[in-house]
Design an enzyme around this catalytic site. Structure first.
Site, PDB file in Angstrom:
ATOM      1  N   HIS A 133       8.433 -10.079  -2.937  1.00  0.00           N
ATOM      2  CA  HIS A 133       9.814 -10.157  -2.491  1.00  0.00           C
ATOM      3  C   HIS A 133      10.347 -11.573  -2.557  1.00  0.00           C
ATOM      4  O   HIS A 133      11.514 -11.802  -2.808  1.00  0.00           O
ATOM      5  CB  HIS A 133       9.940  -9.607  -1.066  1.00  0.00           C
ATOM      6  CG  HIS A 133       9.646  -8.155  -1.020  1.00  0.00           C
ATOM      7  ND1 HIS A 133       9.464  -7.464   0.125  1.00  0.00           N
ATOM      8  CD2 HIS A 133       9.508  -7.256  -2.024  1.00  0.00           C
ATOM      9  CE1 HIS A 133       9.212  -6.193  -0.157  1.00  0.00           C
ATOM     10  NE2 HIS A 133       9.238  -6.047  -1.460  1.00  0.00           N
TER      11      HIS A 133
ATOM     12  N   ASP B  84       0.786  -1.237   0.000  1.00  0.00           N
ATOM     13  CA  ASP B  84       0.000   0.000   0.000  1.00  0.00           C
ATOM     14  C   ASP B  84       0.820   1.291   0.000  1.00  0.00           C
ATOM     15  O   ASP B  84       0.257   2.364   0.185  1.00  0.00           O
ATOM     16  CB  ASP B  84      -0.951   0.047   1.211  1.00  0.00           C
ATOM     17  CG  ASP B  84      -2.268  -0.654   0.909  1.00  0.00           C
ATOM     18  OD1 ASP B  84      -2.450  -1.071  -0.250  1.00  0.00           O
ATOM     19  OD2 ASP B  84      -3.093  -0.779   1.828  1.00  0.00           O
TER      20      ASP B  84
HETATM   21  P1  GTP Z   1       0.301  -3.504  -2.855  1.00  0.00           P
HETATM   22  O1  GTP Z   1       0.363  -3.902  -4.285  1.00  0.00           O
HETATM   23  O2  GTP Z   1      -0.926  -3.982  -2.160  1.00  0.00           O
HETATM   24  O3  GTP Z   1       1.537  -3.811  -2.090  1.00  0.00           O
HETATM   25  O4  GTP Z   1       0.134  -1.897  -2.790  1.00  0.00           O
HETATM   26  P2  GTP Z   1       0.901  -0.824  -3.640  1.00  0.00           P
HETATM   27  O5  GTP Z   1       2.194  -0.517  -3.004  1.00  0.00           O
HETATM   28  O6  GTP Z   1       0.912  -1.224  -5.061  1.00  0.00           O
HETATM   29  O7  GTP Z   1      -0.015   0.453  -3.433  1.00  0.00           O
HETATM   30  P3  GTP Z   1      -1.132   1.012  -4.401  1.00  0.00           P
HETATM   31  O8  GTP Z   1      -0.545   1.652  -5.585  1.00  0.00           O
HETATM   32  O9  GTP Z   1      -2.171  -0.020  -4.617  1.00  0.00           O
HETATM   33  O10 GTP Z   1      -1.684   2.198  -3.491  1.00  0.00           O
HETATM   34  C1  GTP Z   1      -2.246   1.960  -2.220  1.00  0.00           C
HETATM   35  C2  GTP Z   1      -3.175   3.089  -1.879  1.00  0.00           C
HETATM   36  O11 GTP Z   1      -2.453   4.302  -1.746  1.00  0.00           O
HETATM   37  C3  GTP Z   1      -4.242   3.346  -2.948  1.00  0.00           C
HETATM   38  O12 GTP Z   1      -5.454   3.656  -2.317  1.00  0.00           O
HETATM   39  C4  GTP Z   1      -3.698   4.559  -3.681  1.00  0.00           C
HETATM   40  O13 GTP Z   1      -4.711   5.341  -4.245  1.00  0.00           O
HETATM   41  C5  GTP Z   1      -2.981   5.302  -2.583  1.00  0.00           C
HETATM   42  N1  GTP Z   1      -1.898   6.110  -3.100  1.00  0.00           N
HETATM   43  C6  GTP Z   1      -0.881   5.697  -3.904  1.00  0.00           C
HETATM   44  N2  GTP Z   1      -0.067   6.714  -4.198  1.00  0.00           N
HETATM   45  C7  GTP Z   1      -0.561   7.796  -3.578  1.00  0.00           C
HETATM   46  C8  GTP Z   1      -0.139   9.170  -3.488  1.00  0.00           C
HETATM   47  O14 GTP Z   1       0.863   9.608  -4.067  1.00  0.00           O
HETATM   48  N3  GTP Z   1      -0.899   9.993  -2.709  1.00  0.00           N
HETATM   49  C9  GTP Z   1      -2.010   9.560  -2.061  1.00  0.00           C
HETATM   50  N4  GTP Z   1      -2.676  10.438  -1.333  1.00  0.00           N
HETATM   51  N5  GTP Z   1      -2.423   8.291  -2.137  1.00  0.00           N
HETATM   52  C10 GTP Z   1      -1.723   7.421  -2.877  1.00  0.00           C
END
Ligand code: GTP
Ligand code: MG
Length: 370
Positions: free
Chosen positions: A137, A89
């Protein structure tokens, strides 16, 4: 007798190149990581690190698995291969999507991207970057353990509102172990509670010293959501890539590594392959892990059918005898019979690896086993 560089040997043993250099130094042989060592020295090292040595047959030697080096004059610049890692996330996928949005070609086409676990972005300046979709990982470690260090650069994504989390630290350790340069992308800086400076300070505890704090690790503040800092991130990737002077020989039988593979209902076994050197062509006979095949078709990250794929290009390959494993090496061989022969041999070797413990001597080439 085959020679091998310290780095290659380290990759095969899933050890740090620096540790091998240290061990050799202790034995009274000062070397650098790119030095070629002879078989006896290599054998000594393999044993020193508690690995077993297994002899590999003639057939494996001839297809030259990573042991042989291309002559310097055959080498041409190639695109960097960048893997994005970080805690759940923290925005890895969002960042990948945002970066993909910067692709000028894709921007023009406006098409929907087919997900193949890896894709290329063409930057405004015309440079190409290959991104590997964040592998778990475990997959990363697994691939490294199997000698497939496919990544040139790691982007460590850390959410500025969350800080260093267990998987962030895991990613740091994996990156260090792989000996790959890291760029820290401090994400979610659009959030009011974001505290990028705190992240930089916390990174110190893990010996990651960013430029701001006088170190040499590049860092950049981004917001995948608001699409800020992306150009700067790309700039830093290109700068890092330039320092690495990445090259490959595109004019030879192709070699690559499986990024992911699956059994597709309609298309049969499909592998996403990252070409490391040479050019993979439709019609090529190949061996991949314990499987063989003939390239029936190739699909690029834009979902287009392609006839050829050069160094650093990720492509889906159709025409495999079965589903290979992530990290498996694909090598083009001269004909179908050869492909089947080598695949059968490897399959047999894999079975032996599982059932026998007795090490044999190194003859032509070696593969270090845990
Ligand atoms: P996993 O694949 O589950 O490990 O997560 P991830 O690292 O790929 O994260 P993902 O891109 O799914 O983003 C997780 C959450 O963070 C989502 O709800 C996104 O909308 C939010 N998010 C990602 N980048 C940003 C950002 O730059 N700003 C904000 N405010 N939210 C973000
Ligand atoms: Mg994700």
């Amino acid at each position: 007798p085959e020679a091998i560089t310290i780095q290659e040997l380290a990759n095969r043993m899933a050890e740090k190149g620096a540790d091998l250099v240290k061990a050799l130094f202790k034995m009274g042989t000062p070397v650098t990581i790119n030095d070629v060592i002879d078989q006896d020295t290599a054998e000594l090292l393999v044993e020193e690190f508690g690995h077993r040595i297994q002899r590999v047959s003639e057939s494996d030697i001839e297809i030259g698995i990573e042991g042989d080096q291309d002559a310097p004059e055959t080498l041409k610049p190639r695109a960097p291969v960048v893997t994005i890692m970080g805690h759940v996330d923290h925005g890895k996928t969002s960042l990948l999507d945002a970066l993909r949005g910067t692709d000028v070609v894709r921007g023009e086409a406006g098409g929907i991207t087919q997900h193949i676990g890896a894709y290329q972005v063409k930057t405004k300046g015309g440079d190409i970057i290959t991104f590997l979709d964040t592998p778990g990982h475990e997959a990363f470690t697994e691939m490294r353990a199997r000698g497939a260090n496919v990544t040139d650069i790691v982007i460590l994504v850390v959410a500025a509102d969350d800080g260093l989390m267990p998987q962030t630290i895991e990613a740091i350790n994996h990156t260090k172990a792989a000996g790959v340069p890291m760029i820290v992308a401090i994400n979610k800086v659009d959030k009011p509670e974001a505290n990028p400076q705190r992240i930089r300070e916390r990174l110190l505890e893990h010996e990651i010293v960013v430029e701001d704090l006088g170190g040499d690790v590049q860092d950049v503040q981004v917001s995948a959501l608001k699409k800020t800092g992306l150009d700067e991130l790309i700039e830093k990737i290109l700068l890092q890539a330039e320092l690495l002077e990445l090259t490959a020989n595109p004019d030879r039988a192709a070699e690559g590594n499986v990024i992911e593979a699956k059994l597709d209902k309609g298309r049969g076994p499909v592998a996403t392959v990252l070409v490391r050197r040479g050019t993979l062509k439709v019609g090529d006979n190949f061996v991949v892990g314990a499987e063989s095949g003939k390239v029936r078709a190739m699909v690029n990250d834009k979902g287009e059918n392609v006839k050829v794929a050069g160094p650093s290009a990720p492509v889906e390959v159709l025409g495999l005898s079965g589903v290979p494993m992530a990290g498996d090496q694909l090598s083009v061989v001269e004909n179908e019979a050869r492909a089947r022969e080598v695949a059968a041999y490897r399959s047999e070797l894999a079975t032996k690896k599982r059932t026998t413990a007795a090490p044999t001597s190194v003859e032509h080439m070696f593969s270090a086993l845990n």
